[in-house]
Every structure is written in C-alpha cells, then in structure tokens.
Design a protein around this motif. Sequence first.
Motif, PDB file in Angstrom:
ATOM      1  N   CYS A  12      67.090  27.090  33.060  1.00 15.89           N
ATOM      2  CA  CYS A  12      67.272  28.526  32.834  1.00 15.89           C
ATOM      3  C   CYS A  12      68.670  28.787  32.285  1.00 15.89           C
ATOM      4  N   VAL A  13      68.731  29.472  31.120  1.00 19.24           N
ATOM      5  CA  VAL A  13      70.030  29.711  30.497  1.00 19.24           C
ATOM      6  C   VAL A  13      70.847  30.755  31.262  1.00 19.24           C
ATOM      7  N   VAL A  14      70.174  31.522  32.138  1.00 21.18           N
ATOM      8  CA  VAL A  14      70.877  32.569  32.880  1.00 21.18           C
ATOM      9  C   VAL A  14      71.497  32.016  34.159  1.00 21.18           C
ATOM     10  N   CYS A  15      70.699  31.248  34.944  1.00 24.59           N
ATOM     11  CA  CYS A  15      71.171  30.867  36.279  1.00 24.59           C
ATOM     12  C   CYS A  15      71.197  29.366  36.531  1.00 24.59           C
ATOM     13  N   GLY A  16      70.596  28.559  35.642  1.00 22.86           N
ATOM     14  CA  GLY A  16      70.648  27.109  35.832  1.00 22.86           C
ATOM     15  C   GLY A  16      69.531  26.527  36.674  1.00 22.86           C
ATOM     16  N   ALA A  17      68.594  27.356  37.130  1.00 27.36           N
ATOM     17  CA  ALA A  17      67.441  26.861  37.894  1.00 27.36           C
ATOM     18  C   ALA A  17      66.440  26.213  36.933  1.00 27.36           C
ATOM     19  N   PRO A  18      65.477  25.425  37.441  1.00 24.31           N
ATOM     20  CA  PRO A  18      64.420  24.911  36.570  1.00 24.31           C
ATOM     21  C   PRO A  18      63.666  26.060  35.898  1.00 24.31           C
ATOM     22  N   ALA A  19      63.499  25.978  34.576  1.00 23.60           N
ATOM     23  CA  ALA A  19      62.887  27.070  33.818  1.00 23.60           C
ATOM     24  C   ALA A  19      61.425  26.756  33.527  1.00 23.60           C
ATOM     25  N   ASN A  20      60.552  27.699  33.887  1.00 27.48           N
ATOM     26  CA  ASN A  20      59.110  27.553  33.702  1.00 27.48           C
ATOM     27  C   ASN A  20      58.594  28.482  32.615  1.00 27.48           C
ATOM     28  N   ASN A  21      59.457  29.338  32.068  1.00 31.04           N
ATOM     29  CA  ASN A  21      59.011  30.347  31.114  1.00 31.04           C
ATOM     30  C   ASN A  21      59.851  30.334  29.836  1.00 31.04           C
ATOM     31  N   SER A  22      59.226  30.839  28.777  1.00 32.77           N
ATOM     32  CA  SER A  22      59.898  30.953  27.484  1.00 32.77           C
ATOM     33  C   SER A  22      60.136  32.427  27.201  1.00 32.77           C
ATOM     34  N   GLN A  23      61.397  32.834  27.269  1.00 37.40           N
ATOM     35  CA  GLN A  23      61.727  34.237  27.009  1.00 37.40           C
ATOM     36  C   GLN A  23      61.884  34.444  25.513  1.00 37.40           C
ATOM     37  N   ARG A  24      61.095  35.342  24.955  1.00 31.68           N
ATOM     38  CA  ARG A  24      61.249  35.639  23.530  1.00 31.68           C
ATOM     39  C   ARG A  24      62.429  36.577  23.375  1.00 31.68           C
ATOM     40  N   ILE A  25      63.326  36.236  22.459  1.00 30.76           N
ATOM     41  CA  ILE A  25      64.529  37.047  22.298  1.00 30.76           C
ATOM     42  C   ILE A  25      64.597  37.693  20.918  1.00 30.76           C
ATOM     43  N   VAL A  26      63.449  37.685  20.203  1.00 25.29           N
ATOM     44  CA  VAL A  26      63.343  38.453  18.963  1.00 25.29           C
ATOM     45  C   VAL A  26      62.180  39.428  19.123  1.00 25.29           C
ATOM     46  N   GLU A  75      64.409  31.553  24.618  1.00 24.04           N
ATOM     47  CA  GLU A  75      65.304  30.810  25.496  1.00 24.04           C
ATOM     48  C   GLU A  75      64.583  30.544  26.813  1.00 24.04           C
ATOM     49  N   PRO A  76      64.879  29.402  27.443  1.00 19.31           N
ATOM     50  CA  PRO A  76      64.196  29.068  28.690  1.00 19.31           C
ATOM     51  C   PRO A  76      64.746  29.883  29.852  1.00 19.31           C
ATOM     52  N   ARG A  77      63.834  30.406  30.683  1.00 15.75           N
ATOM     53  CA  ARG A  77      64.226  31.201  31.847  1.00 15.75           C
ATOM     54  C   ARG A  77      63.374  30.779  33.054  1.00 15.75           C
ATOM     55  N   CYS A  78      63.961  30.904  34.220  1.00 16.61           N
ATOM     56  CA  CYS A  78      63.221  30.652  35.458  1.00 16.61           C
ATOM     57  C   CYS A  78      62.392  31.898  35.805  1.00 16.61           C
ATOM     58  N   ARG A  79      61.569  31.788  36.803  1.00 19.97           N
ATOM     59  CA  ARG A  79      60.706  32.890  37.240  1.00 19.97           C
ATOM     60  C   ARG A  79      61.516  34.141  37.596  1.00 19.97           C
ATOM     61  N   HIS A  80      62.670  33.920  38.229  1.00 19.89           N
ATOM     62  CA  HIS A  80      63.495  35.038  38.678  1.00 19.89           C
ATOM     63  C   HIS A  80      64.141  35.771  37.492  1.00 19.89           C
ATOM     64  N   CYS A  81      64.625  35.006  36.522  1.00 20.66           N
ATOM     65  CA  CYS A  81      65.371  35.596  35.401  1.00 20.66           C
ATOM     66  C   CYS A  81      64.476  36.025  34.236  1.00 20.66           C
ATOM     67  N   PHE A  82      63.225  35.574  34.238  1.00 18.30           N
ATOM     68  CA  PHE A  82      62.307  35.929  33.154  1.00 18.30           C
ATOM     69  C   PHE A  82      62.026  37.432  33.202  1.00 18.30           C
ATOM     70  N   GLU A  83      62.107  38.095  32.042  1.00 18.28           N
ATOM     71  CA  GLU A  83      61.796  39.527  31.980  1.00 18.28           C
ATOM     72  C   GLU A  83      60.328  39.662  31.635  1.00 18.28           C
ATOM     73  N   TRP A  84      59.546  40.045  32.644  1.00 18.00           N
ATOM     74  CA  TRP A  84      58.090  40.106  32.482  1.00 18.00           C
ATOM     75  C   TRP A  84      57.722  41.260  31.563  1.00 18.00           C
ATOM     76  N   PRO A  85      57.087  40.997  30.434  1.00 20.53           N
ATOM     77  CA  PRO A  85      56.812  42.054  29.434  1.00 20.53           C
ATOM     78  C   PRO A  85      56.005  43.214  29.977  1.00 20.53           C
ATOM     79  N   ASN A  86      55.103  42.978  30.908  1.00 23.42           N
ATOM     80  CA  ASN A  86      54.209  44.035  31.384  1.00 23.42           C
ATOM     81  C   ASN A  86      54.814  44.885  32.489  1.00 23.42           C
TER      82      ASN A  86
END
Length: 190
Positions: A148-162, A177-188
């Motif tokens: 995870c680029v935000v917190c350094g935890a294992p990242a399970n999600n791909s955050q779209r940044i465009v 960018e790779p993000r963990c469950r906590h840092c991922f911004e859920w689109p819905n």
Amino acid sequence: MEPFVIKREETGWIEVVCGSMFSGKTEELIRRMRRAEIAKQRVEIFKPAFDVRYAEAEVVSHNRTSIPSVVVQHSSEILQNAGIAQVIGIDEAHFFDTDLPRVCQELARKGRRVIIAGLDQDYRAQPFEQMAQLMAIAEYVTKLHAICVVCGAPANNSQRIVASDERLLLGEKDAYEPRCRHCFEWPNES
Ligand SMILES: [Zn+2]
C-alpha cells in the motif's frame, strides 16, 4: 484390499497467479515458465490483443523481464495454437473473454499444465468473473500482494488515480496505485 491403479498417461492442472496491480503477477508467471523451459518442457505463452503496453509479441513485466508470447484476440485461439506445448502460460487473463475458464479446463483435461496470471478485482474492487471462476476450478491459487502506497500494509486493491469509468483500462504507474483495504477509496461509498 484392492490397490489403487491410476490409469492415465498425462495429468494436467490449472494454476492461478492473481493479485492487485504491482503485485508481481507477470514476474511470477515468467519465473514458472522459465523453470519449465530449463527442464526442457515445451512451453507456450499467450496474451490478449488488448494488452499492447510493451513489445507486441512478448510478455513483459513492469520491471521489463520478458518472454516471447503469442497474441490472440479470443480465448478459443489458445486451444487452436497450443500445439504440443506441455506448459501453457496466459498473461493478463482479466482482459480475456468469459470463455477462458472453459478453454483452461479443456487444456488441463488434455494433460497440459496451465498457468494463468491476472487481476482478481477491477478498480471498483469487484471480481473479474473469469478470474473468480478460474480461482474456483484451479488446483493451485497464488494470491500476491503489492505494498500500500499510503500506509505500507499488504495491498489487495488497485486504486485508479485517473478519471475513467472504463472497466478495462491499460496503464501503469500513472493510472493505478496499490492500496490496502483500509486505504482503498471504495467507489460506491463516496
Ligand atoms: Zn494502506
């Protein structure tokens, strides 16, 4: 007691290597294919025509490790072009059509080792249907993680940044960018 007598000539199976963007899926696919080549096994690697990021007919990981590959439009072409390959690699499987699981089953039934690499989830954290099916029918599943680029935890999600609503979008560091469950911004949930 009757002993087991296994009556078959060849045994195939399915391996899935999945995970988020930047988790090293293609590197792992290439590593497995190279080990088979060293063992003098006949290998063939396929990728979808949609994936045109790098060299046309090579599977190339983000760190530019490469291996020659066959570009196909539809998963049925993998069956037609598998030839005598004992080990069949399929990269960027999430770009393929939903017929891919059936194709892989048929190859495994014919005694081939099938190794599939692809994203398990899209940018909304929804499973790619063919990957979910393949993970269920595979003998072996390896789930890789980025960091995870935000917190350094294992990242399970791909955050779209465009800004894009396309489900299939080619891109590297500028699009995800790779993000963990906590840092991922859920689109819905926004
Ligand atoms: Zn995080």
